[in-house]
Design a protein around this motif. Structure first.
Motif, mmCIF file in Angstrom:
data_model
loop_
_atom_site.group_PDB
_atom_site.id
_atom_site.type_symbol
_atom_site.label_atom_id
_atom_site.label_comp_id
_atom_site.label_asym_id
_atom_site.label_seq_id
_atom_site.Cartn_x
_atom_site.Cartn_y
_atom_site.Cartn_z
ATOM 1 N N LYS A 58 -5.229 166.212 -16.236
ATOM 2 C CA LYS A 58 -6.304 165.349 -15.759
ATOM 3 C C LYS A 58 -6.908 164.496 -16.875
ATOM 4 O O LYS A 58 -7.641 163.548 -16.583
ATOM 5 C CB LYS A 58 -7.397 166.168 -15.074
ATOM 6 C CG LYS A 58 -7.010 166.710 -13.719
ATOM 7 C CD LYS A 58 -6.582 165.624 -12.747
ATOM 8 C CE LYS A 58 -7.684 164.658 -12.385
ATOM 9 N NZ LYS A 58 -7.220 163.581 -11.457
ATOM 10 N N LEU B 213 -6.693 160.653 -14.727
ATOM 11 C CA LEU B 213 -8.106 160.947 -14.508
ATOM 12 C C LEU B 213 -8.602 160.484 -13.146
ATOM 13 O O LEU B 213 -9.725 160.784 -12.755
ATOM 14 C CB LEU B 213 -8.950 160.326 -15.621
ATOM 15 C CG LEU B 213 -8.794 158.817 -15.842
ATOM 16 C CD1 LEU B 213 -9.858 158.038 -15.095
ATOM 17 C CD2 LEU B 213 -8.864 158.507 -17.333
ATOM 18 N N PHE C 59 -12.157 169.661 -17.719
ATOM 19 C CA PHE C 59 -12.151 168.384 -17.001
ATOM 20 C C PHE C 59 -13.215 168.361 -15.908
ATOM 21 O O PHE C 59 -13.956 167.380 -15.775
ATOM 22 C CB PHE C 59 -10.776 168.108 -16.391
ATOM 23 C CG PHE C 59 -10.801 166.966 -15.412
ATOM 24 C CD1 PHE C 59 -10.807 165.661 -15.863
ATOM 25 C CD2 PHE C 59 -10.884 167.203 -14.047
ATOM 26 C CE1 PHE C 59 -10.878 164.594 -14.968
ATOM 27 C CE2 PHE C 59 -10.952 166.141 -13.141
ATOM 28 C CZ PHE C 59 -10.951 164.840 -13.612
ATOM 29 N N SER D 265 -16.312 165.911 -15.453
ATOM 30 C CA SER D 265 -16.331 165.062 -14.272
ATOM 31 C C SER D 265 -17.615 165.254 -13.470
ATOM 32 O O SER D 265 -18.172 164.293 -12.918
ATOM 33 C CB SER D 265 -15.096 165.341 -13.405
ATOM 34 O OG SER D 265 -14.949 164.377 -12.396
ATOM 35 N N GLU E 215 -13.710 155.461 -12.855
ATOM 36 C CA GLU E 215 -12.736 155.732 -13.927
ATOM 37 C C GLU E 215 -13.229 155.196 -15.270
ATOM 38 O O GLU E 215 -13.049 155.846 -16.307
ATOM 39 C CB GLU E 215 -11.382 155.089 -13.577
ATOM 40 C CG GLU E 215 -10.670 155.747 -12.402
ATOM 41 C CD GLU E 215 -11.045 155.173 -11.062
ATOM 42 O OE1 GLU E 215 -10.326 155.441 -10.080
ATOM 43 O OE2 GLU E 215 -12.074 154.443 -10.972
ATOM 44 N N GLU F 152 -13.844 157.924 -18.244
ATOM 45 C CA GLU F 152 -12.844 157.991 -19.319
ATOM 46 C C GLU F 152 -13.436 158.143 -20.718
ATOM 47 O O GLU F 152 -12.924 158.947 -21.515
ATOM 48 C CB GLU F 152 -11.921 156.768 -19.263
ATOM 49 C CG GLU F 152 -10.747 156.896 -20.217
ATOM 50 C CD GLU F 152 -9.648 155.901 -19.935
ATOM 51 O OE1 GLU F 152 -8.491 156.209 -20.245
ATOM 52 O OE2 GLU F 152 -9.948 154.809 -19.401
ATOM 53 N N LEU G 32 -14.066 161.763 -21.369
ATOM 54 C CA LEU G 32 -12.840 162.543 -21.580
ATOM 55 C C LEU G 32 -12.297 162.323 -22.987
ATOM 56 O O LEU G 32 -11.868 163.275 -23.650
ATOM 57 C CB LEU G 32 -11.780 162.153 -20.550
ATOM 58 C CG LEU G 32 -12.134 162.374 -19.079
ATOM 59 C CD1 LEU G 32 -10.970 161.942 -18.194
ATOM 60 C CD2 LEU G 32 -12.488 163.836 -18.813
#
Length: 288
Positions: free
Chosen positions: A146, A150, A247, A251, A271, A275, A278
């Motif tokens: 992920k 993503l 993740f 999220s 996204e 991102e 992440l």
């Protein structure tokens, strides 16, 4: 020669506007050994609808849930219980396959039991918004999957002889990731196609983009996180649960902050919001 047929499963709910493009993208595949399974979840006769558009083929199969809005999970499961092909692929009725998607995926299934693809994220007029997961082809462990893919996961192709599962109808969202978690019980790796082979079309009325999606996403992600923390899934690969927990925690933090971020920057894609979080996590882990 061993059968290599792939069944492309398309749930259809109020899909009249886009399903023709989805079907045409399968008809245009360079790999010819496919079936399409369209499952109506709204009472629409999609065979007749497509026929009026000049879209018919003996490889088309049509089913119905017999209900209205029973849910994509139930619709997909209905087809997955019927198909007899060795390979299965998921295609949402408002998405499209790139012309070489199935050919490349079937070839990659010789190396891994699941194949994923980078995404070409588009608006309703098929204009590119961004790419997700693009780069070199690579093998992804479940724990890191992920952090590359993503966004949505309804672009996978899998070998049903080596791993198989059904969708969870009790989840409102994130059902594609939950299916992967089930597949990862016996599959320890995913072969990822880094050149986008799947058009992910963001439709305002879809389950992933409609009003109230943030609350539904938070509820579903929380459920998945609790399952992982409780050891609900027994993964074939080590560290899978740890990576997926990381993740989902990131999220969920992104979901909580997204409404304010969207007010500050109207039109912001989730996204693009998620991102950087992440990548910062990956940098911290790499620095430890």
């Amino acid at each position: 020669m061993e059968q290599q047929t792939v069944a492309v499963v398309i749930p259809a709910y109020k899909a009249e506007r886009f399903i023709g493009e989805a079907v045409k993208s399968v008809l245009a595949q360079s790999f010819p050994d496919w079936q399409i399974w369209i499952i109506a979840d709204d009472g629409t006769d999609y065979e007749a609808l497509l026929g009026r558009a000049g879209l018919s083929d003996p490889r088309f199969h049509f089913l119905s849930t017999g209900r209205v809005a029973a849910g994509a999970s139930r619709a997909r499961n209905l087809a997955l219980d019927r198909i007899e092909t060795p390979y299965a692929a998921i295609l949402d009725a408002d998405d499209r396959l790139k012309p070489n998607k199935l050919e490349l995926a079937i070839a990659a299934l010789a190396e891994a039991p699941i194949v994923s693809s980078a995404l070409d994220v588009m608006d309703e007029r098929y204009r590119r918004l961004r790419l997700v997961g693009n780069g070199p082809d690579r093998r992804l462990a479940p724990g890191s999957y992920k952090f590359t893919n993503l966004s949505m996961d309804s672009m996978i192709v899998w070998d049903r002889r080596r791993c198989d599962a059904r969708y969870d109808p009790d989840l409102s969202n994130m059902t594609d990731l939950e299916l992967l978690m089930q597949l990862w019980r016996t599959a320890g790796v995913v072969h990822h196609l880094g050149t986008p082979q799947h058009d992910y079309v963001k439709v305002a009325s879809s389950m992933s983009n409609s009003e109230g999606v943030t609350a539904r996403m938070i509820a579903s992600k929380t459920t998945l996180l609790e399952r992982l923390q409780g050891g609900h899934y027994s993964f074939a690969a080590p560290d899978a649960a740890e990576g997926l927990i990381a993740f989902l925690e990131l999220s969920l933090a992104a979901e909580a902050a997204f409404p304010i971020a969207l007010e500050e920057k109207p039109g912001l894609l989730f996204e693009d919001h998620l991102e950087p979080m992440l990548r910062a996590h990956e940098a911290r882990v790499k620095g430890d």
